[in-house]
Scaffold this motif. Structure first.
Motif, mmCIF file in Angstrom:
data_model
loop_
_atom_site.group_PDB
_atom_site.id
_atom_site.type_symbol
_atom_site.label_atom_id
_atom_site.label_comp_id
_atom_site.label_asym_id
_atom_site.label_seq_id
_atom_site.Cartn_x
_atom_site.Cartn_y
_atom_site.Cartn_z
ATOM 1 N N GLU A 1 -6.363 2.448 -4.012
ATOM 2 C CA GLU A 1 -5.782 1.102 -4.126
ATOM 3 C C GLU A 1 -6.823 0.027 -3.799
ATOM 4 O OE1 GLU A 1 -3.186 0.588 -5.519
ATOM 5 O OE2 GLU A 1 -1.628 2.050 -5.080
ATOM 6 N N ARG A 2 -7.659 0.342 -2.799
ATOM 7 C CA ARG A 2 -8.730 -0.599 -2.473
ATOM 8 C C ARG A 2 -9.681 -0.768 -3.652
ATOM 9 N NH1 ARG A 2 -11.771 1.868 2.238
ATOM 10 N NH2 ARG A 2 -13.143 0.093 1.840
ATOM 11 N N PHE B 1 0.824 -1.211 0.000
ATOM 12 C CA PHE B 1 0.000 0.000 0.000
ATOM 13 C C PHE B 1 0.862 1.267 0.000
ATOM 14 C CE2 PHE B 1 -3.819 -2.398 1.605
ATOM 15 C CZ PHE B 1 -4.674 -1.982 0.601
ATOM 16 N N LYS C 1 -5.151 7.734 -1.210
ATOM 17 C CA LYS C 1 -4.348 6.720 -1.918
ATOM 18 C C LYS C 1 -4.835 5.309 -1.587
ATOM 19 C CE LYS C 1 0.324 4.876 -2.377
ATOM 20 N NZ LYS C 1 -0.102 3.513 -2.099
ATOM 21 N N GLY D 1 -6.388 -2.517 3.961
ATOM 22 C CA GLY D 1 -6.514 -1.125 3.516
ATOM 23 C C GLY D 1 -7.360 -0.299 4.458
ATOM 24 N N LEU E 1 -8.955 -0.250 -6.717
ATOM 25 C CA LEU E 1 -8.234 -1.002 -7.740
ATOM 26 C C LEU E 1 -8.295 -2.492 -7.450
ATOM 27 C CD1 LEU E 1 -6.251 -1.278 -10.125
ATOM 28 C CD2 LEU E 1 -4.390 -0.910 -8.481
ATOM 29 N N ILE F 1 0.143 -2.701 -4.827
ATOM 30 C CA ILE F 1 -1.034 -3.568 -4.906
ATOM 31 C C ILE F 1 -1.158 -4.146 -6.313
ATOM 32 C CG2 ILE F 1 -3.555 -3.662 -4.762
ATOM 33 C CD1 ILE F 1 -2.174 -3.535 -2.077
ATOM 34 N N LYS F 2 -0.842 -3.321 -7.297
ATOM 35 C CA LYS F 2 -0.893 -3.790 -8.679
ATOM 36 C C LYS F 2 0.053 -4.968 -8.881
ATOM 37 C CE LYS F 2 -0.515 -2.172 -13.463
ATOM 38 N NZ LYS F 2 -0.219 -1.006 -14.332
ATOM 39 N N GLU G 1 4.675 2.476 -4.649
ATOM 40 C CA GLU G 1 4.064 2.779 -5.939
ATOM 41 C C GLU G 1 3.776 1.484 -6.710
ATOM 42 O OE1 GLU G 1 2.499 5.468 -8.667
ATOM 43 O OE2 GLU G 1 3.366 5.873 -6.685
ATOM 44 N N ASN G 2 2.530 1.321 -7.102
ATOM 45 C CA ASN G 2 2.097 0.122 -7.847
ATOM 46 C C ASN G 2 2.283 -1.172 -7.057
ATOM 47 O OD1 ASN G 2 1.364 1.602 -10.162
ATOM 48 N ND2 ASN G 2 3.502 1.618 -10.861
#
Length: 259
Positions: free
Chosen positions: A108-109, A36, A104, A91, A111, A42-43, A39-40
């Motif tokens: 992310e959640r 979390f 943010k 999250g 996403l 979670i992706k 950067e990126n």
């Protein structure tokens, strides 16, 4: 902060045989928190899950007529959903702890929810398609059977010719392509024919009674008309007799006058 192990998918799934296993690695809570704040991050987790799934299921031909394959796909999709829940839960905790990064975390959640929901749907799509096709197939058979039974309702208060036509059409109907509904369809045909023949018998009796009644009314009407005609002739004859009698009397008076 103590490390809490969250099993995203903690079961081994036998896909093809005992030698082919499916396994998605276990994530620690700290790994999710780090993701979390990266950067990126979670992706990357999402892509890792997707890669592990694709590595094991690509090229597999599912046979959803088998309960084993249906259970495997449903179970796999469920475990991906659990991954989504684990990420979303952490999250929420971080949002409470770090208000400065609320936006943010929410992003992310979102996403994770959307991406993993889509991944769940993608994995489950073959099974969902099969289930929908099964519903349509069964609905088609049930609809045809309902159409057979509904003939009883359609023939209610119809004339005997119409009922006979329906009986003939149903009698020559071949029960095929009903698959597991074949026996139910045959029973529906048998029972419907029996009911239609009873309806026809009752209707024919009714129509015969109506025809007899009509004949009786017509006959009585003819008799009545004949009686009326006779009465009219008698009246006309009486009038004629009266006229002739008056003429005769008048003639006699004239003769008496002359004499």
């Amino acid at each position: 902060m103590p490390i809490v192990v969250v099993s995203l998918i903690d079961l081994l799934i036998d896909i093809l045989s005992d030698k082919i296993k499916f396994f998605i690695s276990i994530l620690e809570t700290n790994s999710i928190i780090t993701a979390f704040n990266t950067e990126n991050g979670i992706k990357s987790i999402i892509e890792s899950i997707r890669d592990q799934v694709d590595d094991k299921i690509n090229g597999v031909v599912w046979d959803f007529t088998k309960k084993k394959d249906r259970d495997l796909v449903a179970s796999l999709a469920h475990k991906v959903a659990r991954s989504k829940t684990a990420i979303d839960t952490e999250g929420k905790k971080l949002k409470e702890q770090y208000t400065v990064i609320t936006d943010k975390i929410d992003a992310e959640r979102k996403l994770a929810r959307e991406a993993l929901d889509a991944e769940k749907d993608r994995i489950r799509k073959p099974l969902t398609d099969w289930e929908n096709a099964e519903k349509e197939r069964k609905a088609s058979h049930e609809g045809r059977i309902f159409g057979i039974k509904r003939l009883v309702e359609l023939c209610d208060d119809q004339n005997s010719v119409f009922i006979q036509d329906q009986i003939l059409a149903l009698d020559v109907l071949i029960i095929d392509n009903f698959e597991e509904y074949e026996q139910e369809a045959k029973l529906a045909k048998f029972e419907t024919l029996k009911k239609l023949r009873n309806i026809l018998k009752t209707r024919e009796i009714y129509e015969a009674e109506q025809a007899e009644l009509k004949h009786y009314v017509l006959l009585n009407s003819n008799v009545f008309n004949a009686n009326m005609k006779n009465e009219l002739l008698v009246k006309q004859q009486k009038k004629l007799n009266v006229k002739q009698k008056k003429k005769h009397v008048l003639k006699l008076k004239k003769l008496n006058v002359k004499s």
